[in-house]
Motif scaffolding. Structure first.
Motif, PDB file in Angstrom:
ATOM      1  N   ILE A  13      -3.970  13.587  -1.277  1.00 29.99           N
ATOM      2  CA  ILE A  13      -3.029  12.959  -2.222  1.00 29.99           C
ATOM      3  C   ILE A  13      -1.616  13.521  -2.093  1.00 29.99           C
ATOM      4  CG2 ILE A  13      -4.775  12.232  -3.901  1.00 29.99           C
ATOM      5  CD1 ILE A  13      -3.979  14.702  -5.557  1.00 29.99           C
TER       6      ILE A  13
ATOM      7  N   THR B 101       1.064   4.184  -2.755  1.00 35.79           N
ATOM      8  CA  THR B 101       0.829   5.612  -2.500  1.00 35.79           C
ATOM      9  C   THR B 101       1.924   6.470  -3.155  1.00 35.79           C
ATOM     10  OG1 THR B 101       2.045   5.641  -0.402  1.00 35.79           O
ATOM     11  CG2 THR B 101      -0.339   5.204  -0.287  1.00 35.79           C
TER      12      THR B 101
ATOM     13  N   VAL C  99       0.812   6.723  -6.686  1.00 28.74           N
ATOM     14  CA  VAL C  99      -0.359   7.614  -6.777  1.00 28.74           C
ATOM     15  C   VAL C  99       0.085   9.068  -6.671  1.00 28.74           C
ATOM     16  CG1 VAL C  99      -2.439   8.376  -5.531  1.00 28.74           C
ATOM     17  CG2 VAL C  99      -2.055   5.946  -5.941  1.00 28.74           C
TER      18      VAL C  99
ATOM     19  N   ALA D  55      -2.022   4.894   4.428  1.00 30.07           N
ATOM     20  CA  ALA D  55      -1.286   3.629   4.581  1.00 30.07           C
ATOM     21  C   ALA D  55      -1.275   3.184   6.047  1.00 30.07           C
ATOM     22  CB  ALA D  55       0.142   3.793   4.063  1.00 30.07           C
TER      23      ALA D  55
ATOM     24  N   THR E 257       0.841  -1.206   0.000  1.00 31.40           N
ATOM     25  CA  THR E 257       0.000   0.000   0.000  1.00 31.40           C
ATOM     26  C   THR E 257       0.869   1.246   0.000  1.00 31.40           C
ATOM     27  OG1 THR E 257      -1.640  -1.193   1.283  1.00 31.40           O
ATOM     28  CG2 THR E 257      -1.888   1.187   1.211  1.00 31.40           C
TER      29      THR E 257
ATOM     30  N   LEU F  33      -1.234  10.638   2.317  1.00 31.30           N
ATOM     31  CA  LEU F  33      -1.058   9.242   1.886  1.00 31.30           C
ATOM     32  C   LEU F  33      -0.389   8.406   2.978  1.00 31.30           C
ATOM     33  CD1 LEU F  33      -0.015   9.942  -1.804  1.00 31.30           C
ATOM     34  CD2 LEU F  33      -2.171   8.945  -1.020  1.00 31.30           C
TER      35      LEU F  33
END
Lengths: 261, 115
Positions: free
Chosen positions: A169, A132, A135, A178, A128, A174
């Motif tokens: 974001i 991130t 992302v 997580a 994850t 992020l």
């Protein structure tokens, strides 16, 4: 006297079963007690697998480490109407820093669990975390390419949900997302509560993406240049996030040591 | 193999569906720890179940013979280490045993309330 102890010792998984045989117990054994013992053992394993403080301290170090990058690589252009800035350092620093941080956390978890004689449950968290990083890179690159020519909401004031999304974001948001995964994996209520408070701080309270404007009297005279203002404004939110993660890491470390005693 | 791993017949008493291999507090503890830890070392089980090495070995043999765990022996440096992992059958057996215990508790509580 010893026989009395033997009888007592039969009823708990956590007690030494002095008269243990490999035969199954009678079906009439107390199911409440069996289930309670299973829960105790499972809880013990979960506590022994946790290394929450290492995750938080690593993320604190990474967060504070971003400040000089942000400062050095920020592009600032000022005119009479104000200043425009682009935080290039974020793109240079955060993707590799997040990947390294999650790799360090995963390796630390696996090594600590193995040393205790257990497997680790950290892989979904590390995946994850790595996701991130991807992302963030994609969102930041797309925003940097699109928004200069297409300002959101026609360049006017943006709604609050947009600000929250922008902060979500960003790396600090992020990190919180997580951490929710880690709290789920560890079945760690304390970490869940910490993460929810952390997310409220970085999404709603702290202007992590806009900067915190300092009062004139709070700025040293040698830092009074107009191009320094945006750099200065971005530093306090990052310091606060780093301090919160550090405090969390220290708190979880103390709690962990207390439990191990 | 296990003597009975099917879900207990809801019309019958849950005790009739109990798995003789799993329905034993030490072996149930081994399965629960191995399930939660993904893999667990012999020493951790011995410490936390407070068993002698010989006694734990006997229980592990029963579980391995029933196909509920895999035992992997190896070395870390010069130190020998034995790792235990749950097989898919072990996962199922554990889940069913927990389910049966909960049914038993529910039955006992219902009976107590009726009285």
């Amino acid at each position: 006297m010893r026989f009395a102890n033997l009888v007592l010792a039969q009823t708990g998984l956590l007690w030494k079963p002095i008269a243990m045989t490999t035969d199954s117990v009678s079906a009439g054994d107390d199911p409440h007690r069996l289930l309670a013992d299973v829960r105790n053992l499972v809880g013990r394993v979960r506590r022994d697998q946790r290394l929450t403080w290492v995750a938080l301290l690593t993320l604190a170090v990474v967060t504070v480490g971003a400040i000089p990058f942000d400062w050095l690589f920020m592009k600032v252009r000022c005119d009479g109407s104000g200043c425009m800035f682009a935080r290039r350092g974020m793109l240079y620093y955060w993707p590799p820093a997040l990947l390294i941080a999650y790799a360090v956390i995963a390796v630390s978890y696996v090594r600590a669990a193995r040393a205790r004689g257990l497997g680790a449950r950290v892989l979904p968290y590390a995946i994850t975390g790595a996701a991130t990083a991807v992302v963030f890179t994609a969102a930041y690159t797309a925003a940097a390419a699109y928004f200069p020519s297409h300002p959101p909401f026609g360049g006017g004031p943006v709604p609050f949900w947009w600000i929250v999304l922008d902060r979500l974001i960003a790396p600090w948001g992020l990190i919180g997302l997580a951490l929710l995964v880690l709290a789920r994996l560890e079945r760690n209520v304390a970490l869940l509560l910490f993460t929810l408070a952390y997310l409220a701080l970085v999404l709603v309270v702290l202007p992590t993406t806009d900067g915190m404007h300092l009062p004139e009297w709070g700025i040293p005279s040698f830092m009074s240049g107009t191009d320094i203002q945006p750099r200065l404004a971005m530093t306090p939110p990052q310091l606060i996030v780093g301090a919160v993660l550090l405090a969390g890491g220290i708190g979880f470390s103390k709690a962990h040591r207390k439990q191990q005693r | 193999m296990t003597t009975e791993t099917d879900t207990p017949d809801p019309s019958g008493h849950p005790v009739t569906g109990l798995d003789e291999v799993v329905h034993q507090r030490v072996r149930l503890g081994i399965l629960a720890i191995a399930h939660e830890a993904r893999r667990v070392e012999f020493g951790y089980l011995r410490t936390h179940l407070d068993l002698t090495a010989g006694n734990l070995s006997k229980h592990l043999t029963v579980l391995e013979t029933a196909g509920l765990i895999d035992i992997e022996k190896g070395y870390e440096g010069k130190r020998g280490r034995t790792w235990i992992t749950l097989t898919p059958a072990g996962n199922t057996a554990l889940a069913e045993e927990i389910g049966r215990l909960k049914v038993l508790i529910a039955r006992v509580e219902t009976t107590t309330e009726d009285q």
